[in-house]
Structure formats: C-alpha cells, structure tokens
Write a protein that holds these residues in place. Structure first.
Motif, PDB file in Angstrom:
ATOM      1  N   TYR A  69       1.037  -1.278   0.116  1.00 22.47           N
ATOM      2  CA  TYR A  69       0.141   0.045  -0.060  1.00 22.47           C
ATOM      3  C   TYR A  69       0.742   1.265   0.152  1.00 22.47           C
ATOM      4  O   TYR A  69       1.687   1.349   0.807  1.00 22.47           O
ATOM      5  N   PHE A  87       1.838   5.416  -0.592  1.00 19.89           N
ATOM      6  CA  PHE A  87       1.197   6.906  -0.480  1.00 19.89           C
ATOM      7  C   PHE A  87       2.060   7.932  -0.832  1.00 19.89           C
ATOM      8  O   PHE A  87       3.539   7.701  -0.698  1.00 19.89           O
ATOM      9  N   TYR A  90       2.321  11.876   0.194  1.00 17.40           N
ATOM     10  CA  TYR A  90       1.778  13.109   1.110  1.00 17.40           C
ATOM     11  C   TYR A  90       2.887  14.467   0.614  1.00 17.40           C
ATOM     12  O   TYR A  90       3.712  14.460   0.254  1.00 17.40           O
ATOM     13  N   PHE A 135      -2.715  14.287   2.394  1.00 23.27           N
ATOM     14  CA  PHE A 135      -2.657  13.259   1.487  1.00 23.27           C
ATOM     15  C   PHE A 135      -2.814  13.638  -0.005  1.00 23.27           C
ATOM     16  O   PHE A 135      -3.684  14.622  -0.443  1.00 23.27           O
ATOM     17  N   LYS A 137      -2.917   7.542  -3.260  1.00 18.88           N
ATOM     18  CA  LYS A 137      -2.521   6.224  -2.797  1.00 18.88           C
ATOM     19  C   LYS A 137      -2.732   5.003  -3.861  1.00 18.88           C
ATOM     20  O   LYS A 137      -3.650   5.286  -4.745  1.00 18.88           O
ATOM     21  N   ILE A 172      -3.512   1.020  -3.997  1.00 20.63           N
ATOM     22  CA  ILE A 172      -3.798  -0.130  -3.056  1.00 20.63           C
ATOM     23  C   ILE A 172      -3.732  -1.320  -3.975  1.00 20.63           C
ATOM     24  O   ILE A 172      -2.960  -2.373  -3.717  1.00 20.63           O
ATOM     25  N   LEU A 209       2.117   3.891   8.900  1.00 19.53           N
ATOM     26  CA  LEU A 209       2.667   4.330   7.957  1.00 19.53           C
ATOM     27  C   LEU A 209       4.241   4.419   8.146  1.00 19.53           C
ATOM     28  O   LEU A 209       4.481   5.120   9.080  1.00 19.53           O
TER      29      LEU A 209
END
Lengths: 112, 114
Positions: free
Chosen positions: A32, A34, A36, A46, A49, A51, A100
């Motif tokens: 997963y 991400f 930011y 955010f 992302k 997934i 995270l």
C-alpha cells in the motif's frame, strides 16, 4: 520490515515543465503506497495512494503516480509544474494497523 | 468536519518544565498517531493507538515522554521534564480502519524548550 527510499533530497524544476519525485519501496507482500505533501508550517496532506488495480494513480492538484512492480518504484509526477507546488513531499508505505512508514522527504522547488 | 485539532499551536517553555500537547482526532476515526518532526531526524512516529489502546510505543524516545488516550476524542502527549533537544514540531494524525492507512494530520504544535 517495510521501507521506502526517496533518493533525492531536492528536486528543482522550471514552472511549466514536467516534474518527477522518485520513490522506491521494499515490502513483503502487496504494498500500500502513499504520497503526502507538506507546505511550510502545515501538517502533511494526503495526495494519493495505490492499493491495487491500475498502475497509474491520479490524485489531488493534478498529481499522479505510477506503480512499477518490477522496479519497486512509485514515482510522483505532474505534467506541468506550478510555483505553488513547491513543498516537501513524502512517500510512505502502509504497514499493519494503519501504520505508515515514511521516507525522508524530497524538497520540490519550482522556479518561475 | 474540522479535521484533526491540536493545541497549543506554539509552546515555549524552559528546560525542566512539564509540557502537555493535546489532540482531538476526527470523529469516527479509530487510530491515532503522534509524530515528531525535526530537521535532523525528519518525521518520526512516537506512538499510536487503536480504539484508545496504545499499540506501539517503540518510537517514544525516553521515559520522559508519555501519551494517553482516555477516550476516542482526546489524546495527550506529555514531556516531563522537558529538555532543549525535545524542541520540534509534534503532529497528531488520525485514520480509520478500511482506509488502508490514509492518515489525516493536524497542523502541529511547535515546541521550543529553552
């Protein structure tokens, strides 16, 4: 343990040019991932992302990121940079329990 | 939604004093995280809670640091006694199960210990 690496401390780009901020990951299992962004004197926000599914993920403010399993990369991209995109960008990988693991961050400077 | 709320936004104190930072997570979120950010060490996870229970406090630097979450809408991070090396920006973040780890950050508390 999961980890991400951001190989560039700083990226400089001219306004209107495409930008890329690099991130590579090391995980066991499916990642997963991400991105930011942190503007001066603000908390992290955010952006997007990954997934599962389409390798090209679209996010806020015109940003997108491409998941590349063979290269274990998740680079952040934008076709045309704005001066207002100048900020600190963090890549992160998800761990158990919504935790995270963040990279060290990359400063993006867009010059007019 | 007001987002994650942190107070105070700025704190200046003298070495040896007790400091308490406060956080109100987003309503309905069941995870709460405390981070510390400095130029030297970057962004560090100090501790996180799930359903008000501390899950991982391995990032808490010393016994001088403690965190509590007495209910779903409030958490504190306490430093006693404070030292100049504790000067940093402290962030609180919250998230909910099912969002695959997407966290929402507060504006941070800038702590200066003289």
């Amino acid at each position: 343990a999961q980890s991400v690496a951001q190989p560039e401390d700083q990226v400089n780009v001219a306004e209107g040019n495409p930008l890329t901020v690099k991130c590579t990951y090391s995980v066991s299992g499916n990642p997963y991932l991400f991105w930011y962004v942190q503007y001066p004197n603000r908390g992290l926000q955010f952006l997007l992302k990954y997934i599962t599914g389409d390798n090209l993920v679209k996010g806020s403010y015109g940003f997108e990121a491409e998941f590349n399993k063979s290269q274990t990369s998740f680079h952040l991209k934008k076709p045309s940079a704005l001066v207002s995109d100048s900020a600190l960008y963090f890549c992160a990988v998800g761990e158990y329990g919504n935790k995270l693991v963040f990279g060290a961050g990359t400063i993006l400077r867009v010059k007019s | 939604d007001a987002g994650v709320i942190q107070s105070p936004r700025h704190e200046v104190t003298e070495m040896g004093q007790e400091v308490t930072l406060r956080c109100k997570p987003i309503s309905g979120h069941d995870y709460l995280f405390w981070y510390r950010q400095t130029m030297m060490r970057g962004l560090e996870l100090l501790i996180y809670f799930n359903n008000n229970v501390p899950i991982d406090d391995s990032g808490m630097p010393e016994d001088r640091f403690s965190a509590k979450m007495p209910n779903a809408s409030f958490s504190t991070l306490k430093i006693q006694p404070s030292e100049p090396r504790d000067s940093a920006v402290y962030f609180c973040a919250s998230s909910s199960t099912g969002r695959h780890g997407e966290q929402f950050f507060g504006p941070g508390t800038r702590l200066t210990v003289l």
